[in-house]
Scaffold this motif. Structure first.
Motif, PDB file in Angstrom:
ATOM      1  N   LEU A 268       0.816  -1.203   0.000  1.00 35.53           N
ATOM      2  CA  LEU A 268       0.000   0.000   0.000  1.00 35.53           C
ATOM      3  C   LEU A 268       0.859   1.267   0.000  1.00 35.53           C
ATOM      4  N   THR A 269       1.950   1.236   0.759  1.00 37.27           N
ATOM      5  CA  THR A 269       2.854   2.400   0.766  1.00 37.27           C
ATOM      6  C   THR A 269       3.450   2.638  -0.607  1.00 37.27           C
ATOM      7  N   ASP A 270       3.864   1.547  -1.295  1.00 36.58           N
ATOM      8  CA  ASP A 270       4.402   1.694  -2.641  1.00 36.58           C
ATOM      9  C   ASP A 270       3.353   2.200  -3.615  1.00 36.58           C
ATOM     10  N   LEU A 271       2.112   1.796  -3.415  1.00 41.06           N
ATOM     11  CA  LEU A 271       1.041   2.154  -4.346  1.00 41.06           C
ATOM     12  C   LEU A 271       0.592   3.596  -4.164  1.00 41.06           C
ATOM     13  N   THR A 272       0.490   4.044  -2.917  1.00 39.69           N
ATOM     14  CA  THR A 272      -0.129   5.343  -2.642  1.00 39.69           C
ATOM     15  C   THR A 272       0.840   6.403  -2.142  1.00 39.69           C
ATOM     16  N   GLY A 273       1.957   5.992  -1.576  1.00 38.61           N
ATOM     17  CA  GLY A 273       2.866   6.948  -0.986  1.00 38.61           C
ATOM     18  C   GLY A 273       2.508   7.341   0.430  1.00 38.61           C
TER      19      GLY A 273
END
Length: 543
Positions: A39-44
């Motif tokens: 999720l961090t990689d996808l949304t920042g």
């Protein structure tokens, strides 16, 4: 593990609908961490494994259209890329510092091996350091007790290293290595540099031109003719930076053969090439190219015209004397530039050159610029040239004539400056001894005419001590009498009596001036001299 791999792929897919699936996987303890990372990689966003915060965020963004989602994704990736680039640069800088510290702490005998190892690194900056260190080792003197002297073939190893790096894929590394090869003498390096001038990228060709010139200056006559031939061919290079470098290096070599070649570049279409050629001609121009230089003085670029005037000065004063016709053309052209050029810097330099090579015929033009409504730089240079021409002419009649001209123009200060410059310079110039005394007498007379008796008296003392004839002594004594009268008018009775005392040492008893000096001395011993000279007497004070 398969599920974790799938979550990793979804996190890097960039798709909006992957976010909902990843949030659902946060409830599974087995893959919770992998889902949070995805999720961090996808949304920042950095909410970690907090499922509620992710659900709240998703509720606000699930209705975002695809274009807006991609914009946010692009902004996040751009920010991330910039951050990573900054971290990479800091890491690189730290790596360079570590290499430099290690190199500085190594024993001298071990540095060659470290340089050879650094030349094999993938990082461009480290290879640049290898080139820099190689150049330093080549430049350092190797004595009998130096550790480098015990390393077999150190100089040859460094030359081979630089030769290899001159083929480097990085333009910066290649250019640095080529420039360093200019410090390595030998046939192999010369051939390599000559081949680089004829092929390769433009920065490499320009660097090879400079390295060849450096090698020629080090080996002097051994390589100069061959290098000059190579540089002449480089003047036809399609890249302007190569042409400019070749022109500058031809001037730096200082060979006479470079003049006619550089003159051809004055017709080049590029301003930078013409400017480089002019700068080189300022060091190598001679009388053979003077006509071409004068013809090029109409160049539209101010910097080119400014340099051309300097090159004209070099060609007129740097070698054999000019022929009469060449001298006439030179002076006429410089006077035209002094009067009509649009740039004050060019006009001021033309005035300076006229002072260096002009004859008395240029004095009216110089004086016209001095008194005209003109830029201060031009006025200063024209006056300095005016004085210089007078000093070089060593003509007392000319000096008297222009002293009269300045007197009629009420140029009090400039009269003194001109005469003092001639007097001081003729004193120092061998062969001008016969002019020193007349110049001092003329200067003293001018000072007295202007009322500067205190400046005239020291000159008159010297003239009185050196006077060879009775007539010359009489003239000096007459001037001393005038100085004593002026001192008395100003109320300086002590100076008036001192002047009279000095005159008495050389004054014949039967001289007609004796009575006048006695009169001055008598008046200086009375009360206020101002009441005695041309002023009506007051009551109780007989005149």
């Amino acid at each position: 593990s398969v599920r974790q791999a799938l979550l990793w792929v979804l996190g890097r897919s960039g798709r909006k609908d992957a976010a909902a699936l990843l949030i659902e996987q946060l409830g599974d303890k087995a893959v919770r961490c992998a889902a949070a990372d995805a999720l961090t990689d996808l949304t920042g966003m950095g909410f970690g494994t907090d499922c509620e915060r992710w659900r709240s965020w998703w509720a606000q963004h699930k209705d975002v259209d695809g274009e807006r989602w991609l914009e946010q994704r692009l902004a996040y990736q751009g920010s991330r890329a910039r951050r990573l680039e900054g971290e990479l640069e800091r890491t690189r800088a730290q790596l360079v510092r570590l290499h430099q510290q290690l190199y500085s702490r190594l024993p001298v005998a071990d540095r060659l091996g470290h340089v050879q190892a650094a030349a094999e690194q993938e990082d461009v900056v480290i290879r640049q350091l290898a080139v820099q260190w190689s150049a330093e080792l080549l430049a350092s003197p190797v004595g009998r007790d130096d550790p480098l002297a015990r390393v077999p073939r150190t100089q040859q190893a460094l030359a081979e290293l630089l030769m290899r790096l001159s083929h480097d894929g990085s333009a910066d590394v290649q250019r640095m290595a080529i420039l360093a090869l200019g410090r390595v003498p030998g046939e192999a390096t010369f051939e390599r540099l000559r081949s680089l001038v004829q092929q390769g990228r433009a920065p490499a060709r320009a660097a090879a031109v400079r390295a060849l010139a450096q090698q020629a200056r080090a080996e002097k006559t051994a390589r100069q003719k061959e290098v000059v031939a190579v540089l002449q061919k480089a003047l036809d290079d399609p890249a302007l930076e190569v042409v400019v470098e070749a022109a500058e290096d031809l001037g730096a070599l200082g060979v006479p053969e470079a003049g006619p070649v550089l003159v051809c570049l004055l017709r080049h279409s590029s301003d930078h090439v013409r400017q480089a050629a002019v700068h080189a001609l300022e060091r190598v121009a001679d009388a053979s190219v003077l006509d071409e230089l004068l013809a090029a003085l109409d160049d539209p670029v101010v910097a080119v015209r400014f340099g051309l005037v300097g090159a004209v000065s070099r060609s007129a004063t740097g070698g054999a004397p000019l022929e009469d016709k060449q001298q006439e053309r030179l002076l006429a052209r410089l006077q035209t530039i002094l009067q009509k050029d649009a740039d004050p810097g060019v006009r001021s330099r033309a005035a300076t050159v006229l002072g260096e090579c002009g004859d008395p015929s240029v004095l009216p033009s110089l004086w016209e610029r001095v008194v005209a409504v003109e830029d201060s730089r031009v006025q200063e240079k024209a006056w300095a040239a005016f004085v210089e021409v007078h000093v070089r002419a060593e003509n007392l009649d000319l000096l008297k004539e222009w002293n009269g001209t300045l007197a009629r123009a009420n140029q009090r200060q400039r009269r003194v400056l001109l005469l003092n410059a001639a007097y001081q310079r003729w004193q120092q110039h061998p062969g001008s001894e016969s002019l020193v005394a007349p110049a001092a007498e003329l200067l003293a007379g001018t000072q007295l005419e202007l009322g500067n008796w205190s400046a005239a008296v020291p000159l008159l003392r010297v003239l009185l001590a050196r006077a060879g004839t009775t007539l010359a002594r009489e003239r000096v004594l007459q001037s001393l009498l005038v100085a004593a009268e002026q001192a008395l008018r100003e109320g300086n009775r002590v100076a008036a009596r001192a002047t009279v005392a000095e005159a008495r040492l050389y004054l014949p008893r039967d001289s007609k001036l004796a009575a006048e000096f006695d009169n001055v001395e008598k008046r200086s011993q009375q009360g206020n001299p101002k009441s005695e000279i041309g002023a009506p007497a007051r009551a109780g004070h007989p005149k």
